[in-house]
Design an enzyme around this catalytic site. Structure first.
Site, PDB file in Angstrom:
ATOM      1  N   CYS A  72       2.858  -8.924 -10.948  1.00  0.00           N
ATOM      2  CA  CYS A  72       3.870  -8.985  -9.563  1.00  0.00           C
ATOM      3  C   CYS A  72       5.298  -9.502  -9.858  1.00  0.00           C
ATOM      4  CB  CYS A  72       3.293  -9.965  -8.533  1.00  0.00           C
ATOM      5  SG  CYS A  72       3.172 -11.630  -8.916  1.00  0.00           S
ATOM      6  N   ALA A  75       5.623 -13.087 -11.089  1.00  0.00           N
ATOM      7  CA  ALA A  75       5.381 -13.226 -12.784  1.00  0.00           C
ATOM      8  C   ALA A  75       6.411 -12.625 -13.302  1.00  0.00           C
ATOM      9  CB  ALA A  75       4.168 -12.341 -12.878  1.00  0.00           C
ATOM     10  N   ARG A 106       0.945 -17.510 -20.476  1.00  0.00           N
ATOM     11  CA  ARG A 106       1.871 -16.626 -21.641  1.00  0.00           C
ATOM     12  C   ARG A 106       2.109 -17.390 -22.713  1.00  0.00           C
ATOM     13  NH1 ARG A 106       7.595 -15.283 -21.068  1.00  0.00           N
ATOM     14  NH2 ARG A 106       8.029 -13.232 -21.749  1.00  0.00           N
ATOM     15  N   HIS A 206      12.235  -9.540 -12.871  1.00  0.00           N
ATOM     16  CA  HIS A 206      13.484  -9.761 -14.248  1.00  0.00           C
ATOM     17  C   HIS A 206      14.707  -9.558 -13.685  1.00  0.00           C
ATOM     18  CE1 HIS A 206      10.212  -7.478 -16.693  1.00  0.00           C
ATOM     19  NE2 HIS A 206       9.819  -8.732 -16.758  1.00  0.00           N
TER      20      HIS A 206
HETATM   21 FE1  CFM Z   1       9.995  -7.367 -22.178  1.00  0.00          FE
HETATM   22 FE2  CFM Z   1       7.585  -6.552 -22.569  1.00  0.00          FE
HETATM   23 FE3  CFM Z   1       8.583  -7.903 -20.469  1.00  0.00          FE
HETATM   24 FE4  CFM Z   1       8.163  -9.036 -22.917  1.00  0.00          FE
HETATM   25 FE5  CFM Z   1       5.709  -9.818 -22.712  1.00  0.00          FE
HETATM   26 FE6  CFM Z   1       5.298  -7.258 -22.061  1.00  0.00          FE
HETATM   27 FE7  CFM Z   1       6.061  -8.826 -20.333  1.00  0.00          FE
HETATM   28 MO1  CFM Z   1       3.590  -9.064 -21.447  1.00  0.00          MO
HETATM   29  S1  CFM Z   1       8.981  -7.461 -24.149  1.00  0.00           S
HETATM   30  S2  CFM Z   1       9.692  -9.369 -21.482  1.00  0.00           S
HETATM   31  S3  CFM Z   1       7.219 -10.974 -23.708  1.00  0.00           S
HETATM   32  S4  CFM Z   1       8.844  -5.867 -20.989  1.00  0.00           S
HETATM   33  S5  CFM Z   1       4.229  -8.960 -23.547  1.00  0.00           S
HETATM   34  S6  CFM Z   1       6.063  -5.474 -23.187  1.00  0.00           S
HETATM   35  S7  CFM Z   1       4.368  -7.046 -20.218  1.00  0.00           S
HETATM   36  S8  CFM Z   1       4.999 -10.900 -20.719  1.00  0.00           S
HETATM   37  S9  CFM Z   1       7.402  -8.780 -18.497  1.00  0.00           S
END
Ligand code: CFM
Length: 553
Positions: A72, A75, A106, A206
């Site tokens: 989500c 997250a 994580r 993000h």
């Molecule tokens: Fe970038 Fe990723 Fe992500 Fe990531 Fe991660 Fe991920 Fe993630 Mo899991 S590199 S930040 S450190 S998009 S592994 S492939 S899914 S937490 S949001």
């Protein structure tokens, strides 16, 4: 730009199969509307001149009823971007479950000894523990109390507040509470409206995280640190110690890391980030926003790098050296590469004969499905299929398609900050002519080619893969290894196929840099050559009929 054709006309095969037929099989059982939607998200790769690849429908809602891999918005904001910063007290404003189930899940590691106060709040779970009473009468009072309590106990430099779904639904104004508490306590207190339901995945989180960190933290400290080659590493989250390995390499090369967003990071680094001379983007999906905003406001350019894979690491280091353009740095970088590569080559010489020709599939968030293909290539393995959970078209097709991306209602929901050059602090690091020259020499500013131009023709690119499609892909191809996350791990293993977690690394790592590459080679060798999977037979596969008697009559 002319849109490339959606279906390639060439005669291509993946692992001996017609990929178009595989695609048809994947969507065959879906109702018509669902099949149509998934057809836009399951693409047979085909690369035309100029890196033109078919469009991948992405960053769109998951079809209700399909089991996906996504998380989500909360997250993506609290967990991914802000989670790895050790000295901010991160308070989840919401019911206890949101905080508890996102607590320490994580593997972002940190080293508190690198900041003088030694603060590390990552091991704590802070939550306002909303109850029915707050849902009915509002939770702002409880939030203010929680901020005060956290302050009294820990005296942190900063407190951040993260909104969960109910907070948005009842309309608590977390930002006003934060502002009041900031004035009262005299420390930085700021909030994130990252309610879980915002956007279609963690990707929205993000963006919200980037915006707020940029608004509330970046630029607060103008102290110029010592160092000739100052840079920031964006989109590296120190999973399994990756950032430690990259830091080690940077130090050897004489590069000064001002801040990392946000692996092994401190809030002080963010505040000071604008004083660096170059931004490196590792995970484009999660952090490109802050790089763009820093360039507009402060004038520091960004380049895409990748430290996953020994070859990619060397290439990235050379790009950095080229940017600064000093022979001494170039020589030092070459010396470091020459020193680090022998162990990589030795490991590959031993392992590659055992991994050569094996087949992999990768379905991870927004970057790793691309980056980890480097390591599989180094092992001589073939990537049959890959996809992201939540990335956007630019991560698949390259940033050249950015002007073509339609902004839908879900994305419009997320604030887009308007940024202007800072009247005093905007300082272009290179002149337009220097930038042009460097571009021609191989420093690709503000560029990301995307995953597809680097994948084989005919390989299957699948966005937001469902569990049903995962099972089908496993049955059709029987790959030698499948990479995804913990939610997929055991279903994959039940197919008798080894499953590597590329989010958490299965408690392993680091996999970044030179030392990390060697770790990864060994791990994959162990997994794809294990005999244990041949012994895996369910009882009904051995004895189709089981005999039983009634315990009572
Ligand atoms: Fe970038 Fe990723 Fe992500 Fe990531 Fe991660 Fe991920 Fe993630 Mo899991 S590199 S930040 S450190 S998009 S592994 S492939 S899914 S937490 S949001």
């Amino acid at each position: 730009m002319a849109k490339p054709a959606a279906t390639p006309k060439k005669d291509i095969a993946v692992d001996g199969l017609d990929p178009e037929k595989v695609k048809a099989a994947l969507i065959d059982r879906y109702p018509t509307k669902v099949a149509r939607k998934r057809a836009g998200q399951i693409i047979v790769n085909s690369i035309a001149p100029g890196d033109a690849v078919p469009a991948v429908q992405s960053n769109v809602r998951t079809v209700p009823g399909l089991m996906g891999q996504r998380g989500c918005c909360y997250a993506g904001c609290k967990g991914v971007v802000l989670g790895p910063t050790r000295d901010i007290v991160n308070i989840t404003h919401g019911p206890i479950g949101c905080g508890y189930y996102s607590w320490l899940t994580r593997r972002n590691q940190t080293d508190p000894s690198t900041t003088p106060d030694g603060h590390n709040f990552m091991t704590y779970c802070f939550s306002t523990d909303m109850q029915d009473e707050q849902i009915i009468f509002g939770g702002e009072k409880k939030l203010a109390q929680a901020i005060q309590e956290a302050y009294d106990h820990f005296h942190p430099k900063a407190i951040a507040v993260f909104a969960t779904c109910p907070v948005g639904l009842i309309g608590d104004d977390i930002h006003t509470v934060c502002k009041k508490m900031k004035e009262k306590l005299g420390i930085n207190v700021f909030g994130f409206s990252c309610e879980g339901y915002k956007g279609v995945s963690q990707s929205a989180g993000h963006h919200i995280a980037n915006n707020q960190i940029f608004k509330h933290v970046v630029g607060l400290d103008d102290t110029v640190r010592e160092g000739k080659y100052k840079l920031n590493l964006l989109g590296e989250y120190n999973i399994g110690g990756d950032a430690f390995e990259i830091e080690r390499i940077f130090e050897k090369c004489g590069l000064t890391l001002i801040s990392t967003f946000s692996g092994n990071s401190s809030i002080d680094g963010f505040a000071n980030a604008h004083t660096a001379d170059l931004n490196l983007i590792m995970c484009h999906r999660s952090i490109n926003y802050v790089a763009e905003m820093m360039e507009k406001k402060y004038g520091l350019p960004w380049i895409k790098v990748n430290f996953i894979g020994a070859g990619a690491t060397a290439k990235s280091l050379r790009k950095i050296a080229l940017y600064y353009g000093e022979p001494a740095l170039m020589a030092r970088v070459e010396a470091v590469i020459a020193e680090e590569m022998p162990r990589v080559t030795a490991a590959l010489e031993e392992i590659r004969p055992r991994t050569q020709g094996k087949r992999a599939m990768l379905f991870v968030g927004g970057s790793r499905a691309h980056h980890y293909q480097e390591l599989f290539t180094e092992l001589g393995m073939t990537v049959l299929s890959a996809g992201y959970e939540f990335a956007h078209r630019d991560d698949y097709e390259g940033r050249k398609v950015l002007p073509d991306i339609k902004v839908d209602a879900d994305s419009r929901n997320i604030e887009e900050l308007t940024v202007h050059p800072d009247p005093e602090r905007y300082r272009p690091r290179k002149s337009p002519e220097e930038m042009e020259r460097l571009r021609a020499e191989g420093v690709p500013f503000s560029e990301y080619r995307g995953m597809m131009p680097e994948m084989a023709e005919g390989s299957l690119v699948i966005d937001d893969i469902s569990q049903y499609e995962t099972d089908a892909m496993l049955e059709i191809f029987k790959p030698d290894i499948f990479c995804a996350g913990i939610k997929e791990k055991y279903t994959v293993q039940k197919h008798g196929i080894p499953m590597k977690q590329l989010h958490s690394y299965d408690y392993g790592g680091p996999y970044a840099g030179f030392a990390g590459a060697v770790n990864f080679y060994r791990e994959i060798d162990r997994m794809v050559n294990s005999k244990v999977w041949d012994y895996l037979k369910a009882p009904w596969q051995k004895n189709p009929e089981l005999s039983a008697t009634y315990a009572w009559a």
